[in-house]
Design a protein around this motif. Structure first.
Motif, short mmCIF file in Angstrom:
data_model
loop_
_atom_site.label_atom_id
_atom_site.label_comp_id
_atom_site.label_asym_id
_atom_site.label_seq_id
_atom_site.Cartn_x
_atom_site.Cartn_y
_atom_site.Cartn_z
N ASN A 66 49.62 38.95 34.76
CA ASN A 66 49.76 38.08 35.92
C ASN A 66 49.08 36.75 35.63
OD1 ASN A 66 49.18 36.93 38.61
ND2 ASN A 66 50.03 38.87 39.33
N SER A 132 51.95 33.34 41.81
CA SER A 132 51.77 33.70 40.41
C SER A 132 53.08 34.23 39.84
CB SER A 132 50.68 34.75 40.28
OG SER A 132 51.04 35.95 40.95
N LEU A 134 54.43 37.55 37.37
CA LEU A 134 54.08 38.82 36.78
C LEU A 134 55.08 39.12 35.66
CD1 LEU A 134 52.48 41.50 36.70
CD2 LEU A 134 54.06 42.36 38.43
#
Length: 195
Positions: A66, A132, A134
């Motif tokens: 991440n 974010s 992943l």
């Protein structure tokens, strides 16, 4: 940035018998497996130490990485090698909702030292503000101990044996890895080139 090991190394992949032979543990006393749990724990510790020093996943397993920004808009180097496959890339919004990125918009540049997630077009997808991305991927030399390069196998056995032999040593110090282990893993270390 956070790297998470999604699947652990299975007990069956650990070279318990090889470490017993390396340690020259006796057999034939009816309790040959009495120390297997201890041996597995030292093998796991040695694997983790070798992987941390080299940036290599020795046994293939799944990871999740991440991060909050791309270091380069067209490519992102991955934190471990060798990467076998990227299984998923998802954009994560601030509220935690995920949007899977179309696999046709990126590809894996396989590299023994620094594999990369590369954009198929001009740039990687934009990471949401305060969000974010992943990246889920599989990395490792293979699923079995026999897939690990012989010098890394030897380094793990030597380090696990060192841990086993010094398991009662609780003194704090600035000791490094044993010289033999360091010399075996030297060629696998990644020269850091931040790009």
């Amino acid at each position: 940035m956070m790297l998470i090991e999604e699947t652990p190394v299975p007990d069956t992949a650990l070279p318990v018998d090889a470490l017993k032979a390396h340690l020259r543990l006796g057999s034939g006393f009816g309790q040959d497996s009495v120390q297997d749990g201890v041996i597995r724990s030292f093998l796991r510790a040695a694997l983790a130490a070798i992987e941390a020093r080299t940036g290599k996943a020795l046994i293939t397993r799944s990871f999740g990485w991440n991060l909050t920004f791309w270091r380069d808009g067209g490519a992102q180097r991955l934190p471990v090698a060798p990467v076998v496959a990227i299984s998923r890339v998802a954009l994560v919004a601030r509220d935690g909702s995920e949007t899977t990125v179309d696999a046709a918009s990126y590809w894996l540049e396989k590299d023994g030292l620094r594999p990369s997630l590369r954009a198929a077009g001009a740039a990687l997808p934009r990471i949401p503000k305060a969000g974010s991305v992943l990246i889920s991927f599989d990395a490792g030399f293979g699923p079995a101990w026999s897939d690990v390069p012989p010098d890394l196998q030897q380094a793990v056995l030597m380090l696990a044996a060192h841990y086993y032999e010094h398991r009662d040593d609780t003194a704090l110090g600035d000791r490094d890895m044993p010289f033999g282990v360091s010399s075996l893993i030297e060629r696998f270390k990644t020269v850091r080139n931040e790009r």
